[in-house]
Write a protein that holds these residues in place. Sequence first.
Motif, mmCIF file in Angstrom:
data_model
loop_
_atom_site.group_PDB
_atom_site.id
_atom_site.type_symbol
_atom_site.label_atom_id
_atom_site.label_comp_id
_atom_site.label_asym_id
_atom_site.label_seq_id
_atom_site.Cartn_x
_atom_site.Cartn_y
_atom_site.Cartn_z
ATOM 1 N N THR A 43 0.841 -1.201 0.000
ATOM 2 C CA THR A 43 0.000 0.000 0.000
ATOM 3 C C THR A 43 0.875 1.249 0.000
ATOM 4 O OG1 THR A 43 -1.775 -1.149 1.148
ATOM 5 C CG2 THR A 43 -1.790 1.252 1.272
ATOM 6 N N GLY A 44 1.926 1.238 0.792
ATOM 7 C CA GLY A 44 2.865 2.360 0.811
ATOM 8 C C GLY A 44 3.518 2.561 -0.541
ATOM 9 N N ILE A 45 3.899 1.477 -1.178
ATOM 10 C CA ILE A 45 4.492 1.551 -2.516
ATOM 11 C C ILE A 45 3.484 2.124 -3.504
ATOM 12 C CG2 ILE A 45 5.375 0.161 -4.445
ATOM 13 C CD1 ILE A 45 6.664 -1.678 -2.285
ATOM 14 N N ALA A 46 2.239 1.703 -3.403
ATOM 15 C CA ALA A 46 1.185 2.205 -4.298
ATOM 16 C C ALA A 46 0.974 3.706 -4.118
ATOM 17 C CB ALA A 46 -0.119 1.450 -4.055
ATOM 18 N N ILE A 47 1.042 4.185 -2.895
ATOM 19 C CA ILE A 47 0.881 5.621 -2.640
ATOM 20 C C ILE A 47 2.036 6.400 -3.260
ATOM 21 C CG2 ILE A 47 0.904 7.396 -0.818
ATOM 22 C CD1 ILE A 47 -0.723 5.368 0.903
ATOM 23 N N VAL A 48 3.247 5.908 -3.098
ATOM 24 C CA VAL A 48 4.417 6.559 -3.706
ATOM 25 C C VAL A 48 4.286 6.572 -5.233
ATOM 26 C CG1 VAL A 48 6.916 6.348 -4.064
ATOM 27 C CG2 VAL A 48 5.958 6.091 -1.774
ATOM 28 N N MET A 49 3.826 5.467 -5.798
ATOM 29 C CA MET A 49 3.645 5.398 -7.253
ATOM 30 C C MET A 49 2.571 6.377 -7.719
ATOM 31 S SD MET A 49 4.096 1.321 -7.929
ATOM 32 C CE MET A 49 3.767 1.408 -9.671
ATOM 33 N N ALA A 50 1.496 6.513 -6.967
ATOM 34 C CA ALA A 50 0.428 7.456 -7.331
ATOM 35 C C ALA A 50 0.947 8.886 -7.310
ATOM 36 C CB ALA A 50 -0.761 7.308 -6.381
ATOM 37 N N MET A 51 1.778 9.213 -6.330
ATOM 38 C CA MET A 51 2.365 10.551 -6.288
ATOM 39 C C MET A 51 3.284 10.758 -7.497
ATOM 40 S SD MET A 51 2.946 11.339 -2.194
ATOM 41 C CE MET A 51 4.352 10.284 -2.069
ATOM 42 N N GLY A 52 4.003 9.714 -7.869
ATOM 43 C CA GLY A 52 4.858 9.792 -9.057
ATOM 44 C C GLY A 52 4.050 10.030 -10.319
ATOM 45 N N VAL A 53 2.916 9.336 -10.448
ATOM 46 C CA VAL A 53 2.038 9.526 -11.605
ATOM 47 C C VAL A 53 1.531 10.957 -11.644
ATOM 48 C CG1 VAL A 53 -0.235 8.920 -12.566
ATOM 49 C CG2 VAL A 53 1.340 7.121 -11.843
ATOM 50 N N PHE A 54 1.140 11.483 -10.499
ATOM 51 C CA PHE A 54 0.635 12.854 -10.454
ATOM 52 C C PHE A 54 1.717 13.847 -10.871
ATOM 53 C CE2 PHE A 54 -0.022 16.853 -8.128
ATOM 54 C CZ PHE A 54 -1.184 17.259 -8.769
ATOM 55 N N MET A 55 2.923 13.689 -10.331
ATOM 56 C CA MET A 55 4.009 14.614 -10.694
ATOM 57 C C MET A 55 4.357 14.485 -12.179
ATOM 58 S SD MET A 55 6.451 14.767 -7.304
ATOM 59 C CE MET A 55 6.950 13.071 -7.381
ATOM 60 N N PHE A 56 4.373 13.255 -12.681
ATOM 61 C CA PHE A 56 4.643 13.034 -14.103
ATOM 62 C C PHE A 56 3.584 13.721 -14.957
ATOM 63 C CE2 PHE A 56 3.846 10.533 -17.946
ATOM 64 C CZ PHE A 56 5.084 10.650 -18.572
ATOM 65 N N ARG A 57 2.340 13.584 -14.556
ATOM 66 C CA ARG A 57 1.237 14.179 -15.330
ATOM 67 C C ARG A 57 1.315 15.701 -15.332
ATOM 68 N NH1 ARG A 57 -3.856 12.468 -17.616
ATOM 69 N NH2 ARG A 57 -4.561 14.395 -18.549
ATOM 70 N N MET A 58 1.720 16.296 -14.213
ATOM 71 C CA MET A 58 1.837 17.749 -14.151
ATOM 72 C C MET A 58 2.986 18.225 -15.055
ATOM 73 S SD MET A 58 -0.607 18.895 -12.396
ATOM 74 C CE MET A 58 -1.621 17.561 -12.977
ATOM 75 N N LYS A 59 4.092 17.490 -15.082
ATOM 76 C CA LYS A 59 5.205 17.841 -15.975
ATOM 77 C C LYS A 59 4.811 17.637 -17.431
ATOM 78 C CE LYS A 59 9.436 16.444 -14.750
ATOM 79 N NZ LYS A 59 10.482 15.576 -14.192
ATOM 80 N N GLU A 60 3.994 16.628 -17.667
ATOM 81 C CA GLU A 60 3.559 16.283 -19.020
ATOM 82 C C GLU A 60 2.771 17.421 -19.671
ATOM 83 O OE1 GLU A 60 1.881 12.117 -20.771
ATOM 84 O OE2 GLU A 60 0.661 13.047 -19.210
ATOM 85 N N THR A 61 2.068 18.208 -18.875
ATOM 86 C CA THR A 61 1.260 19.295 -19.434
ATOM 87 C C THR A 61 2.105 20.495 -19.844
ATOM 88 O OG1 THR A 61 0.807 20.275 -17.267
ATOM 89 C CG2 THR A 61 -0.784 18.644 -18.092
ATOM 90 N N LYS A 62 3.350 20.536 -19.415
ATOM 91 C CA LYS A 62 4.224 21.666 -19.735
ATOM 92 C C LYS A 62 5.032 21.457 -21.010
ATOM 93 C CE LYS A 62 4.645 22.998 -14.920
ATOM 94 N NZ LYS A 62 5.488 23.075 -13.757
ATOM 95 N N LYS A 63 5.041 20.238 -21.512
ATOM 96 C CA LYS A 63 5.829 19.920 -22.706
ATOM 97 C C LYS A 63 4.897 19.447 -23.815
ATOM 98 C CE LYS A 63 9.854 18.476 -20.055
ATOM 99 N NZ LYS A 63 10.706 17.353 -19.717
ATOM 100 N N PRO A 64 5.288 19.689 -25.074
ATOM 101 C CA PRO A 64 4.462 19.190 -26.179
ATOM 102 C C PRO A 64 4.382 17.659 -26.156
ATOM 103 C CG PRO A 64 6.240 20.595 -26.991
ATOM 104 C CD PRO A 64 6.452 20.411 -25.534
ATOM 105 N N VAL A 65 3.278 17.147 -26.641
ATOM 106 C CA VAL A 65 3.037 15.710 -26.675
ATOM 107 C C VAL A 65 3.292 15.208 -28.094
ATOM 108 C CG1 VAL A 65 1.319 13.925 -26.177
ATOM 109 C CG2 VAL A 65 1.200 16.089 -25.003
ATOM 110 N N ASN A 66 3.680 13.955 -28.198
ATOM 111 C CA ASN A 66 3.751 13.309 -29.499
ATOM 112 C C ASN A 66 3.275 11.869 -29.335
ATOM 113 O OD1 ASN A 66 5.981 11.701 -28.628
ATOM 114 N ND2 ASN A 66 7.377 13.358 -29.134
ATOM 115 N N GLU A 67 3.158 11.173 -30.444
ATOM 116 C CA GLU A 67 2.619 9.806 -30.402
ATOM 117 C C GLU A 67 3.463 8.888 -29.528
ATOM 118 O OE1 GLU A 67 2.081 8.610 -34.470
ATOM 119 O OE2 GLU A 67 0.662 10.232 -34.834
#
Length: 159
Positions: free
Chosen positions: A7-31
């Motif tokens: 469960t602790g690992i899952a929480i850390v992974m969820a925070m990682g997904v959130f941070m990744f998603r926030m960074k993802e919105t600042k850069k152009p996307v490609n396929e």
Amino acid sequence: MMIYISTGIAIVMAMGVFMFRMKETKKPVNEKKIILPPLFMSTGALMFLFPMFRVTRYEFLEALVAGMVFSILLIKTSKFEVRNEQIYILRSKAFIFILVGLMVIRLVAKLILGSTIEVGVLSGMFFLLAFAMIVPWRLAMLYQYKKVKAAYLSESNMV
């Protein structure tokens, strides 16, 4: 004990997904950026080489359906826009709430099911659920991305 560690690992992974998603919105996307995450995640299926992670057909279907249902929320909150002649994913205010909500549902399900399903099988089911959630979401993102790209290209050719 293993339930709490995972469960602790899952929480850390969820925070990682959130941070990744926030960074993802600042850069152009490609396929490639859309398709690669599920491909990288697919290596996790190697866990099923070990008997402790194997699931029954029923558990497989259960995890698959749950993941696909949850993917609808992610699909609904993923939109693209053209900025500076590049395509970006829009930051969704609902995404954090959906991510937290999915995390809470996952934690409650894990705590409830953890007493009746072995930890390895439960881990396998949650991997399948996550994979079944990410693949449709990323395929929908790819479809939307291609639509936005085609519209932008046809619009820029008209000018």
